[in-house]
Each structure stands twice: as structure tokens, then as C-alpha cells.
Enzyme design. Structure first.
Site, PDB file in Angstrom:
ATOM      1  N   ARG B 253       0.867  -1.179   0.000  1.00 59.00           N
ATOM      2  CA  ARG B 253       0.000   0.000   0.000  1.00 59.00           C
ATOM      3  C   ARG B 253       0.904   1.229   0.000  1.00 59.00           C
ATOM      4  NH1 ARG B 253      -1.360   2.378   4.660  1.00 59.00           N
ATOM      5  NH2 ARG B 253      -1.870   0.663   6.059  1.00 59.00           N
ATOM      6  N   HIS B 257      -3.503   4.298   5.056  1.00 59.02           N
ATOM      7  CA  HIS B 257      -4.706   3.460   5.016  1.00 59.02           C
ATOM      8  C   HIS B 257      -5.885   4.206   4.388  1.00 59.02           C
ATOM      9  CE1 HIS B 257      -7.800   0.642   6.283  1.00 59.02           C
ATOM     10  NE2 HIS B 257      -8.446   1.635   6.851  1.00 59.02           N
ATOM     11  N   TYR B 266       3.636   4.771  12.012  1.00 61.80           N
ATOM     12  CA  TYR B 266       3.954   3.345  12.111  1.00 61.80           C
ATOM     13  C   TYR B 266       4.780   2.794  10.953  1.00 61.80           C
ATOM     14  CZ  TYR B 266      -0.149   3.127   9.018  1.00 61.80           C
ATOM     15  OH  TYR B 266      -1.037   3.311   7.998  1.00 61.80           O
TER      16      TYR B 266
HETATM   17  C1  LIG Z   1     -14.866  -6.375  11.219  1.00 64.97           C
HETATM   18  C2  LIG Z   1     -14.123  -5.102  11.097  1.00 64.97           C
HETATM   19  N1  LIG Z   1     -13.281  -4.725  12.096  1.00 64.97           N
HETATM   20  C3  LIG Z   1     -12.595  -3.576  11.984  1.00 64.97           C
HETATM   21  C4  LIG Z   1     -12.735  -2.771  10.896  1.00 64.97           C
HETATM   22  C5  LIG Z   1     -11.953  -1.477  10.789  1.00 64.97           C
HETATM   23  N2  LIG Z   1     -10.970  -1.622   9.699  1.00 64.97           N
HETATM   24  C6  LIG Z   1     -11.220  -1.152   8.461  1.00 64.97           C
HETATM   25  S1  LIG Z   1     -10.031  -1.544   7.390  1.00 64.97           S
HETATM   26  C7  LIG Z   1      -9.116  -2.331   8.557  1.00 64.97           C
HETATM   27  C8  LIG Z   1      -7.821  -2.972   8.189  1.00 64.97           C
HETATM   28  C9  LIG Z   1      -8.002  -4.062   7.202  1.00 64.97           C
HETATM   29  O1  LIG Z   1      -6.753  -4.500   6.797  1.00 64.97           O
HETATM   30  P1  LIG Z   1      -6.583  -5.494   5.588  1.00 64.97           P
HETATM   31  O2  LIG Z   1      -7.635  -6.517   5.610  1.00 64.97           O
HETATM   32  O3  LIG Z   1      -5.179  -5.993   5.601  1.00 64.97           O
HETATM   33  O4  LIG Z   1      -6.851  -4.603   4.310  1.00 64.97           O
HETATM   34  P2  LIG Z   1      -6.082  -3.298   3.845  1.00 64.97           P
HETATM   35  O5  LIG Z   1      -6.813  -2.121   4.418  1.00 64.97           O
HETATM   36  O6  LIG Z   1      -4.690  -3.399   4.323  1.00 64.97           O
HETATM   37  O7  LIG Z   1      -6.178  -3.300   2.356  1.00 64.97           O
HETATM   38  C10 LIG Z   1      -9.763  -2.275   9.786  1.00 64.97           C
HETATM   39  C11 LIG Z   1      -9.222  -2.830  11.031  1.00 64.97           C
HETATM   40  C12 LIG Z   1     -13.650  -3.186   9.892  1.00 64.97           C
HETATM   41  N3  LIG Z   1     -13.881  -2.441   8.820  1.00 64.97           N
HETATM   42  N4  LIG Z   1     -14.301  -4.348  10.006  1.00 64.97           N
END
Ligand SMILES: Cc1ncc(C[n+]2csc(CCOP(=O)(O)OP(=O)(O)O)c2C)c(N)n1
Lengths: 325, 337
Positions: B253, B257, B266
Site C-alpha cells: 500500500r 490506510h 507506524y
Molecule cells: C470487522 C471489522 N473490524 C474492523 C474494521 C476497521 N478496519 C477497516 S479496514 C481495517 C484494516 C483491514 O486490513 P486489511 O484486511 O489488511 O486490508 P487493507 O486495508 O490493508 O487493504 C480495519 C481494522 C472493519 N472495517 N471491520
């Protein structure tokens, strides 16, 4: 005319739906063998490939049903006991309930989730629960709570034909207990109506599931004493038939709401608030709720279980007090 | 080698024709320019929130181009703008979505930006709750199986999302029934601020495939062509009843975020710089030139035309109507026909 139990009503209606529409399929734990209550008995043999055993994973039962419904099938999912549906809460509440809403009607989910609920079977904390308040809180899911076999027939048929997610709650204590003469085809109905099951001018009792039968028994007893009750069979928690409820409240001016679920935040609170808002001027007494006590769950020991659950004696006593108010 | 999809010859050394390679590159550039423009709109206070896929374009375009829009279904996650573009979403529609406009075909202003969904394009509506869509994909695949329709369902998520129960339940279910699903994990190294090591104790998400009795593969997610090849092979196999696949695309990425996130808290700058050199768009551009698939002039023209398309789309979308406040009330339930 044949007499049918609640369980037979469910089974017959499922079979008819599968016969009528080949998009209807059943999925859940142990459903191929008929299910623990035997609600799907014989269906796997009659409809090969359309009764599907799932892994013991409730989120997947509901999540997969969402995909099936989105695709155009008519899944009827069985949650073995309502108590275990919470692992699928997220799929029901965050996904299914909002499918139509969040797409502005571009996509929708014709799916049913059946779940045996309620106590009185010595099931202890995880086989006795009432869940209607949790799910009745969520706009976008219909929540149905029939009490008589004929209503099971018509409402299950309506649920399967409904283009929305429907949580169909089956009171497990009534499965074999409640019988009724039932005509051939289920009556045409739509989800969201309540019914006046009995008319009387002294007190209105509102109940559903097993408690509806207890309320009717209490009303019978009270009639012998000269106290006449109106009894409302709720039938649907979401949508809520505010009109029928308020009309029944106005007719007597005294309301008793009975449910098995615990008191605080139980669905009776919503009904009481609705009556207070819309029929306050007609009330002759404070609205009364007779419910399970605020403890985490229904205890196992028969004496404690009995203590937990309202029954016809306690309903009659509460209604008597109200009548005398 | 003749390409079965186009009938024409492929470009030397590639599984795709020259035209397909340029199309692939175009989708990648389009996604990046849209992300950039959305971020500008956010900084200008015109868009509330942006969650971008910058750095993951190769994974997304490579995968989506290996599928068949109109036939296959996709259950994407929020970073998958490029998947949606390949499946037919226009730059204008992407901008309507970013601005929450009334006519956004995804949710008409009801969901935050980047929550995709469009039934006619076979894009499954998606929520913020991560990993739930993997089960919907399994359900669609089961439906297709029962109806005898030969298709593939593509469901994606980030590696952080693979910790959720729904991920495991979906893989298990799909594998038991040998459903035509491709679970595509875009492993960009982070779940917001949490590095992969805090999300899982195995090195590769794809290692988990064996535990579910399904095919697993790791692919370089910064290489669109490699992703295309991997997903294409999986799609051909699963479509014919070969069972589901778990494909992990290792990518990165390049941006925080979301527009609300400060990644300097971080993420080491040196690491970001290292990965920026592998920016999939730069890499693809270099290769197309080196391998004679395009000239500098052709690519420059393509890039200018994308730039113009995005500029126009943003201008246009800003003029489009907002939802009326009371539009919030409709479609709680679907009316019976
Ligand atoms: C069930 C749930 N818990 C927490 C969140 C908050 N949240 C949104 S994106 C994210 C990180 C997701 O990381 P990843 O699956 O690795 O995808 P990336 O954003 O890195 O593409 C979190 C914790 C959420 N959307 N859904």
C-alpha cells in the site's frame, strides 16, 4: 380437515414451497437427516440436492444464504437453536438487513432464516432463549412469531415468497404441543399484521409464541370469573402492527404485555411505548409487563425454569389486578 | 501463442495481446489518477473520505482482466476501484461515488465512498465489515452450481481480514462443495498500522489453503501480468469444477490506510521508498517500452487521455445533484412485485 401440529405445519409448508418453486432450497446443520426437531424430515429424499447439510458455522449459514438469495435462489436456512444465531448476527444485521437499503433497491434478498426459540423444555441457558428483541430492533429484517399451526402455514409461505430477509421464529415448546384443524392450502396473508385472538372489554393481553397460548388459557379462566379479556396474537415483531395493538389497547384501556424474554429492553418495552404514545388518552391503568426476570439466562432446574417463565396462573393474576385497578 | 479469448496473437513473451496489455496499463493508470483526484477533492474539502488502492493496481487489474465481466461475479473490498473499472464502472461513476452523489450506482450516497456494488455488472454490494463478502461469494457460487451456470466468483480482501471467522468459514464452505470461487487476498503488509506479523503466525496467507483442502498460490502482486496468469489459470480450473482457489498477491500500500490516517506513526520511510521503486505502474510502463509493446509517444498519449478523462469526470460529478435528505427513508424493504 386434518389436525396438524406446529411441526407438521412447518414441514408441510416447506415441502409445498419446494414443490412449487425450484429455487427454494434448505440449508442448515443436520437438515438432510431431518434436523434435530425433524422439521425437514423426508425432504432431502424428495428434493435431491436441495436440502444441504452445512458445517457447524452460523455466520456461514446466513452469509451463504445471502449469496444464494442475491443470486436469485430462495434459501430457507435453519439455525438449529435460536440461541446460536448470534454468531450470525453480523451477517443478519450488518449485511442482510441493509442489502436493499444500501443499494437503493438495486439488490435484494428473498431469504428466510428459521430458528426454534423459547423455553419450557429444560434447555437451560443456551436452549431456551428469546431473541425477538435483538432482531426486531433492526429495520430491514422481518421478524415473525406465529403461535398456531394455521399461522405457521400462511406466514412461512409468505416469508418464503417475501423478497426480504425474514427471521421466522418457531417456539420449540409448541412444536408438538399445539394442534389445530388445518384446511388444505395455507391462507393468503402478508407479514406485519397482528390478530385479535379473543375479544373482551376488561383487559387487553398482548403475547406471542408459547405465551400466547398461556394468555388464552388465562383468559378462559378469567372469563369464568367474569373478567373478559382481549388477547392479541402479535404474529409479527417487525414490521409491528401498531394499529391493531393500539385499537386493542383503546378497547379496554388496560394493557398487559406478556413475554418470556427478560424485562429490560424486551420487546414488550417497544409495545408499551407505542401504546403510551398513541393511545395514552384511552388508558385507565398503567401498562403492565409480565416477563422473565433480568437474569442472564433461563436456568436449567425445573423449579427455577418455572420461576423464570410466566404462565397462565401468573398471567391471570396480573390481569385480575389490572381489571380491579 | 494464440490467445483463445481474442483469437489474435499474443505479444512476444506475454500471455496477452498488445492491445490487452495497453488496456491493462490503461486501467491501472486510470485507477491511480482517480485515486489522486479523489484525494485532491478530499483536501479541498469537497469529498469527506478517501480509501485508495494505490500500489495495488497490478494485483487488481491483473486479476479482474482474467475474469469475464458480465458472466463472472466479483465481491470486492474497498480498495478494489480498479476491479470495478474493469467490470465496467466509469470514471464519472467512480467520482459520483467519491462525492456521495444521488446517482452513484453503488449506493446513491448511502455508504461511505469505496463501498462498491452494482447488480447488473455482477458486482456484489459490500459493507464496511471486512470479510463478510467472502461468504456471499460462496453463496453465489453455490447458486450458480445449482442452476448449472458456469461462472467464477471472485472475492477479495486484505490480509488483515483473513483473521476473521468469516474468512475461515467461507474457505471451508467453498471447499466442501468445491465451489467455483477465487479468494483473492491483496497482502499489502499492513492492516491499518498493524504489520502482518501481528495478524498471523504463518508467513503466507496462501499456506492456509492446505488446511481447507483447496488450491493455494502466492503471486507477485506488483506484476499485473503474473497476477493475470495466476488468476486466469485458477479461473479456468475452478470454472470446470476444480474447486476453489486461495490466491495471495503480495503487494504494497503506497499511501496511508485512508485520508484519515497518518502512516508516519507506524511505517518506516525507508521501507516506503524501497517499495515505491516497485510502483506497479512504473514497472509496467518500463516493461511495455522495453519489450516493444508500446512507444513512449503512445503511452504519453494514453496517459494524457486518462488524465483528461479523470479531470472531466470530477468536474462533471461535482455538478451532479446531491441526494435529498428524505431520500434516506426509502428502500428499507423491497416491495413485492
Ligand atoms: C470487522 C471489522 N473490524 C474492523 C474494521 C476497521 N478496519 C477497516 S479496514 C481495517 C484494516 C483491514 O486490513 P486489511 O484486511 O489488511 O486490508 P487493507 O486495508 O490493508 O487493504 C480495519 C481494522 C472493519 N472495517 N471491520
Amino acid at each position: 380437515m386434518a389436525e396438524m401440529t406446529v411441526l407438521e405445519a412447518v414441514r408441510t409448508t416447506l415441502a409445498e414451497a419446494m414443490e412449487r418453486d425450484d429455487r427454494v432450497l434448505i440449508l442448515g446443520e443436520d437438515v438432510e437427516a431431518g434436523g434435530v426437531f425433524r422439521a425437514t424430515d423426508g425432504l432431502a429424499g424428495r428434493f435431491p440436492g436441495r436440502v444441504i447439510d452445512t458445517p457447524l458455522a452460523e455466520s456461514s449459514i446466513i452469509g451463504v444464504s445471502i449469496g444464494l438469495a442475491h443470486y436469485g435462489m430462495r434459501p430457507v436456512a435453519e439455525i438449529q437453536f435460536a440461541d446460536f444465531i448470534h454468531a450470525g448476527f453480523d451477517q443478519l444485521c450488518s449485511e442482510a438487513s441493509r442489502w436493499c437499503y444500501r443499494t437503493c433497491g438495486d439488490a435484494w434478498l428473498p431469504m428466510v432464516v428459521r430458528a426454534p426459540w423459547g423455553g419450557g423444555v429444560h434447555g437451560g441457558q443456551h436452549h431456551s432463549q428469546s431473541i425477538e428483541a435483538f432482531y426486531g430492533h433492526i429495520p430491514g429484517i422481518k421478524v415473525v412469531v406465529p403461535s398456531f399451526p394455521a399461522d405457521y402455514r400462511s406466514l412461512l409461505r409468505a416469508a418464503i415468497e417475501d423478497p426480504n430477509p425474514v427471521l421466522f421464529l418457531e417456539h420449540k415448546r409448541t412444536y408438538r404441543l399445539i394442534r389445530q384443524e388445518v384446511d388444505g392450502a395455507p391462507a393468503e396473508t402478508r407479514i406485519g399484521r397482528s390478530r385479535i385472538a379473543r375479544r373482551g372489554e376488561d383487559v387487553t393481553i398482548i403475547a406471542w409464541g408459547l405465551m400466547l397460548h398461556e394468555a388464552l388459557a388465562a383468559a378462559e379462566q378469567l372469563a369464568a370469573e367474569g373478567v373478559e379479556c382481549t388477547v392479541v396474537d402479535l404474529l409479527s415483531v417487525q414490521p409491528l402492527d401498531r394499529e391493531t395493538i393500539c385499537e386493542a389497547a383503546k378497547a379496554t384501556g388496560k394493557v398487559l404485555i406478556v413475554h418470556e424474554d427478560t424485562l429490560t429492553g424486551g420487546f414488550g418495552a417497544e409495545i408499551a411505548a407505542t401504546i403510551a404514545e398513541e393511545a395514552f388518552e384511552y388508558l385507565d391503568a398503567p401498562i403492565r409487563r409480565l416477563c422473565g426476570p433480568d437474569i442472564p439466562s433461563m436456568p436449567y432446574h425445573p423449579a427455577m425454569e418455572h420461576f423464570f417463565m410466566p404462565d397462565r396462573e401468573r398471567i391471570a393474576a396480573a390481569a385480575r389486578e389490572l381489571a380491579a385497578y | 501463442m494464440a490467445n483463445p479469448e481474442t483469437g489474435g496473437g499474443t505479444h512476444p513473451g506475454y500471455p496477452l495481446t498488445r492491445e490487452q496489455l495497453l488496456e491493462m496499463y490503461r486501467f491501472m493508470v486510470l485507477a491511480r489518477r482517480l485515486d489522486e483526484r479523489m484525494m485532491t477533492l478530499q483536501r479541498q474539502g469537497l469529498a469527506a473520505f478517501v480509501i485508495a488502492g494505490a500500489g495495488q493496481e497490478a494485483a487488481q487489474v491483473g486479476a479482474a482482466m482474467a475474469l469475464r465481466p458480465g458472466i463472472d461475479h466479483v465481491a470486492p473490498y474497498y480498495r478494489d476501484l480498479a476491479v470495478n473499472l474493469v467490470f465496467g464502472m466509469t470514471a464519472r461513476e467512480a467520482m459520483l461515488n467519491a462525492l456521495g452523489k444521488r446517482d452513484d450506482p453503488n449506493s446513491h450516497g448511502r455508504q461511505m465512498p469505496a463501498h462498491w456494488g452494482n447488480r447488473s455488472r455482477r458486482i456484489v454490494t459490500q459493507s464496511s465489515v471486512v470479510a463478510t463478502q467472502l461468504l456471499h461469494a460462496a453463496g453465489i457460487a453455490l447458486g450458480a452450481r445449482l442452476r448449472g451456470e458456469e461462472l467464477v466468483v471472485f472475492a477479495s480482501c486484505g490480509e488483515g481480514s483473513t483473521s476473521r471467522g468469516d474468512f475461515h468459514e467461507a474457505l471451508n464452505f467453498a471447499s466442501i462443495h468445491r465451489l467455483p470461487v477465487i479468494f483473492f487476498v491483496e497482502n499489502n503488509g499492513y492492516a491499518i498500522s498493524e504489520r502482518t506479523e501481528k495478524e498471523m503466525a504463518v508467513e503466507h496467507v496462501a499456506d492456509r489453503a492446505r488446511g481447507y483442502g483447496m488450491h493455494g498460490a502466492v503471486v507477485d502482486g506488483m506484476d499485473a501480468v503474473a497476477v493475470y496468469q495466476t488468476v486466469k489459470a485458477a479461473a479456468d480450473q475452478t470454472r470446470r469444477g476444480g474447486g476453489p482457489h486461495l490466491i495471495e498477491a503480495k503487494c504494497y500500500r503506497l499511501w496511508p490506510h485512508s485520508s484519515d490516517d497518518d502512516d508516519t506513526r507506524y511505517r518506516p520511510r525507508a521501507e516506503l521508498e524501497e517499495w515505491s521503486k516497485k510502483d506497479p505502474i512504473l514497472v509496467m510502463r518500463g516493461r511495455l517500452l522495453e519489450d516493444g509493446a508500446a512507444t513512449e509517444a503512445q503511452l504519453a498519449e494514453l496517459e494524457t487521455s486518462v488524465q483528461e478523462e479523470v479531470r472531466e469526470a470530477a468536474q462533471w460529478a461535482l455538478q451532479q445533484p446531491d441526494p435529498a435528505p428524505e431520500d434516506a427513508l426509502g428502500f428499507v424493504f423491497k416491495e413485492a412485485d
